[in-house]
Every structure is written in C-alpha cells, then in structure tokens.
Design an enzyme around this catalytic site. Structure first.
Site, PDB file in Angstrom:
ATOM      1  N   SER A 125       0.840  -1.205   0.000  1.00 63.79           N
ATOM      2  CA  SER A 125       0.000   0.000   0.000  1.00 63.79           C
ATOM      3  C   SER A 125       0.867   1.245   0.000  1.00 63.79           C
ATOM      4  CB  SER A 125      -0.850  -0.022   1.272  1.00 63.79           C
ATOM      5  OG  SER A 125      -1.401   1.234   1.530  1.00 63.79           O
ATOM      6  N   TYR A 150      -2.313  -1.343  10.696  1.00 63.02           N
ATOM      7  CA  TYR A 150      -2.506  -1.934   9.370  1.00 63.02           C
ATOM      8  C   TYR A 150      -1.333  -1.569   8.459  1.00 63.02           C
ATOM      9  CZ  TYR A 150      -3.936  -2.062   4.495  1.00 63.02           C
ATOM     10  OH  TYR A 150      -3.942  -2.267   3.133  1.00 63.02           O
ATOM     11  N   LYS A 154       1.911  -3.864   6.694  1.00 61.38           N
ATOM     12  CA  LYS A 154       2.324  -3.923   5.280  1.00 61.38           C
ATOM     13  C   LYS A 154       3.827  -3.661   5.154  1.00 61.38           C
ATOM     14  CE  LYS A 154      -1.521  -4.942   3.485  1.00 61.38           C
ATOM     15  NZ  LYS A 154      -1.738  -6.130   2.692  1.00 61.38           N
TER      16      LYS A 154
HETATM   17  P1  NAD Z   1     -10.803  -7.695   0.986  1.00 62.13           P
HETATM   18  O1  NAD Z   1     -11.059  -7.687   2.451  1.00 62.13           O
HETATM   19  O2  NAD Z   1     -11.961  -7.572   0.072  1.00 62.13           O
HETATM   20  O3  NAD Z   1      -9.972  -9.005   0.584  1.00 62.13           O
HETATM   21  C1  NAD Z   1      -9.095  -9.652   1.482  1.00 62.13           C
HETATM   22  C2  NAD Z   1      -9.442 -11.124   1.467  1.00 62.13           C
HETATM   23  O4  NAD Z   1      -8.551 -11.804   2.337  1.00 62.13           O
HETATM   24  C3  NAD Z   1     -10.855 -11.405   1.967  1.00 62.13           C
HETATM   25  O5  NAD Z   1     -11.509 -12.255   1.050  1.00 62.13           O
HETATM   26  C4  NAD Z   1     -10.651 -12.097   3.319  1.00 62.13           C
HETATM   27  O6  NAD Z   1     -11.682 -13.023   3.579  1.00 62.13           O
HETATM   28  C5  NAD Z   1      -9.289 -12.753   3.110  1.00 62.13           C
HETATM   29  N1  NAD Z   1      -8.536 -12.997   4.345  1.00 62.13           N
HETATM   30  C6  NAD Z   1      -8.239 -12.121   5.340  1.00 62.13           C
HETATM   31  N2  NAD Z   1      -7.537 -12.732   6.303  1.00 62.13           N
HETATM   32  C7  NAD Z   1      -7.344 -14.023   5.899  1.00 62.13           C
HETATM   33  C8  NAD Z   1      -6.702 -15.146   6.475  1.00 62.13           C
HETATM   34  N3  NAD Z   1      -6.115 -15.100   7.668  1.00 62.13           N
HETATM   35  N4  NAD Z   1      -6.698 -16.307   5.775  1.00 62.13           N
HETATM   36  C9  NAD Z   1      -7.304 -16.404   4.570  1.00 62.13           C
HETATM   37  N5  NAD Z   1      -7.956 -15.366   3.993  1.00 62.13           N
HETATM   38  C10 NAD Z   1      -7.979 -14.206   4.656  1.00 62.13           C
HETATM   39  O7  NAD Z   1      -9.731  -6.530   0.694  1.00 62.13           O
HETATM   40  P2  NAD Z   1      -9.208  -5.955  -0.694  1.00 62.13           P
HETATM   41  O8  NAD Z   1      -9.630  -4.544  -0.765  1.00 62.13           O
HETATM   42  O9  NAD Z   1      -9.522  -6.870  -1.791  1.00 62.13           O
HETATM   43  O10 NAD Z   1      -7.648  -5.951  -0.400  1.00 62.13           O
HETATM   44  C11 NAD Z   1      -6.795  -6.986  -0.847  1.00 62.13           C
HETATM   45  C12 NAD Z   1      -5.384  -6.687  -0.396  1.00 62.13           C
HETATM   46  O11 NAD Z   1      -4.978  -5.431  -0.895  1.00 62.13           O
HETATM   47  C13 NAD Z   1      -5.199  -6.609   1.114  1.00 62.13           C
HETATM   48  O12 NAD Z   1      -3.957  -7.172   1.443  1.00 62.13           O
HETATM   49  C14 NAD Z   1      -5.195  -5.134   1.385  1.00 62.13           C
HETATM   50  O13 NAD Z   1      -4.490  -4.820   2.551  1.00 62.13           O
HETATM   51  C15 NAD Z   1      -4.474  -4.607   0.153  1.00 62.13           C
HETATM   52  N6  NAD Z   1      -4.774  -3.220  -0.142  1.00 62.13           N
HETATM   53  C16 NAD Z   1      -6.059  -2.820  -0.369  1.00 62.13           C
HETATM   54  C17 NAD Z   1      -6.335  -1.485  -0.653  1.00 62.13           C
HETATM   55  C18 NAD Z   1      -7.750  -1.022  -0.904  1.00 62.13           C
HETATM   56  O14 NAD Z   1      -7.980   0.173  -1.002  1.00 62.13           O
HETATM   57  N7  NAD Z   1      -8.736  -1.905  -1.044  1.00 62.13           N
HETATM   58  C19 NAD Z   1      -5.293  -0.554  -0.695  1.00 62.13           C
HETATM   59  C20 NAD Z   1      -3.983  -0.988  -0.459  1.00 62.13           C
HETATM   60  C21 NAD Z   1      -3.732  -2.330  -0.197  1.00 62.13           C
HETATM   61  C1  UD1 Z   2      -7.321   4.600   3.442  1.00 63.59           C
HETATM   62  C2  UD1 Z   2      -6.210   4.280   4.404  1.00 63.59           C
HETATM   63  C3  UD1 Z   2      -5.066   3.620   3.647  1.00 63.59           C
HETATM   64  C4  UD1 Z   2      -5.576   2.375   2.919  1.00 63.59           C
HETATM   65  C5  UD1 Z   2      -6.729   2.800   2.006  1.00 63.59           C
HETATM   66  C6  UD1 Z   2      -7.348   1.633   1.326  1.00 63.59           C
HETATM   67  C7  UD1 Z   2      -6.388   5.958   6.190  1.00 63.59           C
HETATM   68  C8  UD1 Z   2      -5.719   7.122   6.849  1.00 63.59           C
HETATM   69  N1  UD1 Z   2      -5.767   5.471   5.093  1.00 63.59           N
HETATM   70  O1  UD1 Z   2      -6.819   5.512   2.487  1.00 63.59           O
HETATM   71  O2  UD1 Z   2      -4.044   3.240   4.555  1.00 63.59           O
HETATM   72  O3  UD1 Z   2      -4.538   1.795   2.163  1.00 63.59           O
HETATM   73  O4  UD1 Z   2      -7.748   3.440   2.787  1.00 63.59           O
HETATM   74  O5  UD1 Z   2      -8.021   0.797   2.213  1.00 63.59           O
HETATM   75  O6  UD1 Z   2      -7.431   5.498   6.634  1.00 63.59           O
HETATM   76  N2  UD1 Z   2     -13.474  10.455   3.024  1.00 63.59           N
HETATM   77  C9  UD1 Z   2     -14.536  11.270   3.347  1.00 63.59           C
HETATM   78  N3  UD1 Z   2     -15.671  10.702   3.824  1.00 63.59           N
HETATM   79  C10 UD1 Z   2     -15.813   9.347   3.995  1.00 63.59           C
HETATM   80  C11 UD1 Z   2     -14.705   8.509   3.643  1.00 63.59           C
HETATM   81  C12 UD1 Z   2     -13.550   9.098   3.177  1.00 63.59           C
HETATM   82  O7  UD1 Z   2     -14.467  12.499   3.224  1.00 63.59           O
HETATM   83  O8  UD1 Z   2     -16.873   8.895   4.459  1.00 63.59           O
HETATM   84  C13 UD1 Z   2     -12.255  11.076   2.480  1.00 63.59           C
HETATM   85  C14 UD1 Z   2     -11.018  10.817   3.336  1.00 63.59           C
HETATM   86  O9  UD1 Z   2     -10.880  11.832   4.286  1.00 63.59           O
HETATM   87  C15 UD1 Z   2      -9.922  10.828   2.283  1.00 63.59           C
HETATM   88  C16 UD1 Z   2     -10.610  10.354   1.001  1.00 63.59           C
HETATM   89  O10 UD1 Z   2     -12.006  10.479   1.240  1.00 63.59           O
HETATM   90  O11 UD1 Z   2      -9.519  12.134   2.084  1.00 63.59           O
HETATM   91  C17 UD1 Z   2     -10.281   8.914   0.676  1.00 63.59           C
HETATM   92  O12 UD1 Z   2     -10.541   8.142   1.835  1.00 63.59           O
HETATM   93  P1  UD1 Z   2     -10.436   6.546   1.840  1.00 63.59           P
HETATM   94  O13 UD1 Z   2     -11.256   6.002   0.731  1.00 63.59           O
HETATM   95  O14 UD1 Z   2     -10.749   6.095   3.228  1.00 63.59           O
HETATM   96  O15 UD1 Z   2      -8.937   6.267   1.472  1.00 63.59           O
HETATM   97  P2  UD1 Z   2      -7.577   6.817   2.170  1.00 63.59           P
HETATM   98  O16 UD1 Z   2      -7.865   7.534   3.426  1.00 63.59           O
HETATM   99  O17 UD1 Z   2      -6.804   7.522   1.132  1.00 63.59           O
END
Ligand code: NAD
Ligand code: UD1
Length: 341
Positions: A125, A150, A154
């Site tokens: 991330s 979290y 990472k």
């Molecule tokens: P998600 O929660 O939809 O997917 C994660 C999956 O992992 C889920 O299906 C959950 O059931 C599974 N899981 C969690 N713990 C587990 C365990 N112990 N054993 C087996 N399965 C397990 O989340 P996502 O948004 O698809 O994110 C996927 C990856 O990307 C994660 O590692 C997350 O940290 C990373 N990531 C996501 C974002 C984002 O904005 N969505 C941003 C940066 C990084």
């Molecule tokens: C957040 C996490 C980041 C993670 C990412 C994806 C924090 C500080 N960072 O990023 O570590 O990798 O999610 O899971 O939580 N916002 C609103 N109203 C809302 C929700 C969000 O105004 O109800 C704003 C937030 O203030 C931010 C922007 O929308 O400025 C994006 O927010 P969000 O989608 O939560 O992502 P990040 O905060 O960038």
C-alpha cells in the site's frame, strides 16, 4: 501459469482472478472468507466460463496450506491478497492485525518455501511511504512510518520479503503499492462489498446513491488543496487487477534474488469534491453531503509517480474517471445489498 491467489474471494482478489483467467492462467484460491463471500468467485466463473479451484483455508494454518500445495505441485506463483485492511480497526485491535497479516504471511511463506514456489506478488500500500514523504511518491524514496497498525503490518511484510530474498535467492518478489482502488467490473457482477458502515470514500458514496445512507460526511474542507478537501490517486480496480498479471509476467523474466516495489496508481490526484461531483454527473444521482472535521491520520494529498510500473511492467492505469464512476454505480445499483453475505 497456475497461480495461487490468497484472499482471492475479496474485492481486488476476485477482479484479479478474473483477469488471470482471461489471460489464460489457472487459478487456485485460498481464503477464509472472513471478509468476503464465495459468491464473488461463482460470478467470476460465470463471467469467464472457467473454473476456479477454491479452498476455505486460513493463511495462519501452515498444514492446511501445505495440503493445498501438495494437491497442486504445478503451481508456479503466488499473489498474496489475504489480509485484514480496516485502518481504524487496526488501531483498536493491533494484535489481531499483526497476527493475521504478519504471522499469516510468515506461515504462508514457510509453506511456499518448503514447496519451492518462489515467485511472489504482494499487496502492499502507498501507506508504507509514511506521513512525511514528499509527493508524488516514488519508489526511490525511503519508506516511512505508517500511522496505523494496518500500515505497519504492510511495511513489516515488505521488510520480511526483502530479508527472505537475500537469504534465499530462489525467491522473486514484487511488492505492489496500491494507491486508491475504486470501481468494479463493467459487468456489474462483481465489486466492493464492505461489511457495515464503509470506511472508504467510494463505497460510502455508492451507498448514499442507493439510499442505504442519508448523506456523505466529507472529512475536512480546510486542507491546503485547491478546494480544501483531501486529494488521492484513485485507480480502477480492473486496471489494478491487470497490474498483477503484468507483475507475474515480469517476475517470470527476472533472475533469482529480486525484490522490487512498484507504485500502482494513475499519477493524477483528485479531491473528494471532484469524486462526488463526477459521480453525480455520470450517474445523474445527487449525493447529499456535509462537511465534517478532519479524520485522524488523513494526509492532505498524496499520489503516485507511476513511471516505474510503466517502464518495467509495461503497465498503466488506462480507465477513465468516468469508467470508475459508471462501473461503481452499475455494481451498486444492480447489487444494493452487495453479495448478501
Ligand atoms: P478484501 O477484504 O476484500 O480481501 C481480502 C481477502 O482476504 C478477503 O476475502 C478475506 O476473507 C481474506 N482474508 C483475510 N484474512 C485471511 C486469512 N487469515 N486467511 C485467509 N484469507 C484471509 O480486501 P481488498 O480490498 O480486496 O484488499 C486486498 C489486499 O490489498 C489486502 O492485502 C489489502 O491490505 C491490500 N490493499 C487494499 C487497498 C484497498 O484500497 N482496497 C489498498 C492498499 C492495499
Ligand atoms: C485509506 C487508508 C489507507 C488504505 C486505504 C485503502 C487511512 C488514513 N488510510 O486511504 O491506509 O490503504 O484506505 O483501504 O485510513 N473520506 C470522506 N468521507 C468518507 C470517507 C472518506 O471524506 O466517508 C475522504 C477521506 O478523508 C480521504 C478520502 O475520502 O480524504 C479517501 O478516503 P479513503 O477512501 O478512506 O482512502 P484513504 O484515506 O486515502
């Protein structure tokens, strides 16, 4: 290739499974379904007319992982999504986050090392750059100190992977640092289905649009940005999914002992207001909102320098903001209750 996908039933994992199948690869998913539903993978199978092999396995259970690997000695690579990802929650229950994300990854890596499956793509991330890094974030910057447990989990995993590669050069690793993935597959059949009240912006906006929530709270309009709201680098989840296929292809061509990080983003910052306005414009649905205090831990603005992924992975985020909004709406309006999990 036959690819092991941990966390493959989740939001990004299911979109990536679909792109892997489209690209002609075979997919074996392990997921404990703690934040997802098997329905996502059933829909991927419908969309592709292909089969996914699924095991309900926790990545903290090394014996179970080894059992799966023994049944698939032809797996060539792993994409590791499985993690807990709620930033706020991680501050309240950090041990659970370190246990799941860090211990889970260690257990997975030990099983993979034993089975000699050493091409590894990790879901990292942008949060690993920490709070002090200058924007845009570029991979040559030193990592910083993420604000949440979290984020720290990472960063720890990136460091573990780097040490592993140094000690066992049969490993080849790509750490993909995602910026803000949003959107859904254009079919509207798979998308993001958060539990409870969404923490992230886009699913909250989508739930306001279908009437599940009254209004959006915009956290802060007094940031030092053009319109006072925070700026982020939003990218389409299907572009992100492609990035994983590209990373696997890149790993295949590398020599052993490599561990590289790549930013996956568009390189364009957009404000919260720009997102809300574009969503209303594209969908013709008004999003009521109010300004609320800044959210703890939020940074004013960050976005990617995505040049390295372009040059080395031959990857760019091609989909438009309009696609992101249209596809989010298609998914949410066709599935107002998500997968109904
Ligand atoms: P998600 O929660 O939809 O997917 C994660 C999956 O992992 C889920 O299906 C959950 O059931 C599974 N899981 C969690 N713990 C587990 C365990 N112990 N054993 C087996 N399965 C397990 O989340 P996502 O948004 O698809 O994110 C996927 C990856 O990307 C994660 O590692 C997350 O940290 C990373 N990531 C996501 C974002 C984002 O904005 N969505 C941003 C940066 C990084
Ligand atoms: C957040 C996490 C980041 C993670 C990412 C994806 C924090 C500080 N960072 O990023 O570590 O990798 O999610 O899971 O939580 N916002 C609103 N109203 C809302 C929700 C969000 O105004 O109800 C704003 C937030 O203030 C931010 C922007 O929308 O400025 C994006 O927010 P969000 O989608 O939560 O992502 P990040 O905060 O960038």
């Amino acid at each position: 290739m036959k690819v092991l996908v941990t966390g493959g039933a989740g939001y990004i994992g299911s979109h990536t499974a679909l792109e892997l199948l489209h690209a002609g690869h075979e997919v074996v998913v392990i997921d404990n379904l703690c934040n997802s539903s098997l329905e996502s993978l059933k829909r991927v199978e419908l969309l592709t007319n292909k089969t996914i092999t699924f095991y309900q396995v926790d990545i903290r259970d090394g014996d179970e992982i080894s059992n799966v690997l023994a049944q698939h000695p032809d797996i060539n690579a792993t994409i590791h999504f499985a993690a807990l990802k709620a930033v706020g929650e991680s501050t309240q229950i950090p041990l659970k986050y370190y246990q799941n994300n860090v211990y889970g990854t260690l257990t997975l890596l030990e099983a993979l090392q034993k089975a000699k499956i050493t091409n590894f793509v990790f879901s990292s991330s942008a949060t690993v750059y920490g709070e002090e890094a200058p924007v845009p974030y570029v991979e040559t910057l030193k990592t910083g100190i993420p604000s949440s447990a979290y984020g720290k989990s990472k960063l720890m995993i990136e460091q573990i992977l780097s040490d592993l590669v140094k000690s066992d050069p049969s490993f080849k690793v790509a750490c993909l640092r995602y910026f803000n993935p949003i959107g859904a597959h254009e079919s509207g059949m798979i998308g993001e289905d958060p539990n409870g009240i969404p923490n992230n912006l886009m699913p909250f906006v989508a739930q306001v649009a279908v009437g599940k929530r009254d209004k959006l709270s915009i956290f802060g309009n007094d940031y030092p940005t053009n319109d006072g709201t925070c700026e982020r680098d939003y990218l389409h989840v299907v572009d992100l999914a492609h990035g994983h296929v590209k990373a696997l292809e890149w790993l295949e061509k590398q020599s052993n002992g490599i561990c590289e990080a790549f930013n996956l983003g568009t390189g364009n910052p957009l404000s919260v207001l720009e997102i809300v306005n574009e969503f209303s414009k594209v969908t013709n649905v008004n999003i009521p909102y109010e300004y609320a205090p800044q959210r703890e831990g939020d940074l004013p603005a960050f976005w990617a320098n995505a040049d390295k992924a372009k040059v080395e992975l031959n990857w760019t985020a091609d989909k438009s903001l309009e696609d992101m909004m249209k596809d989010t709406w298609h998914w949410q309006s066709s599935n107002p209750q998500g997968y109904g999990k």
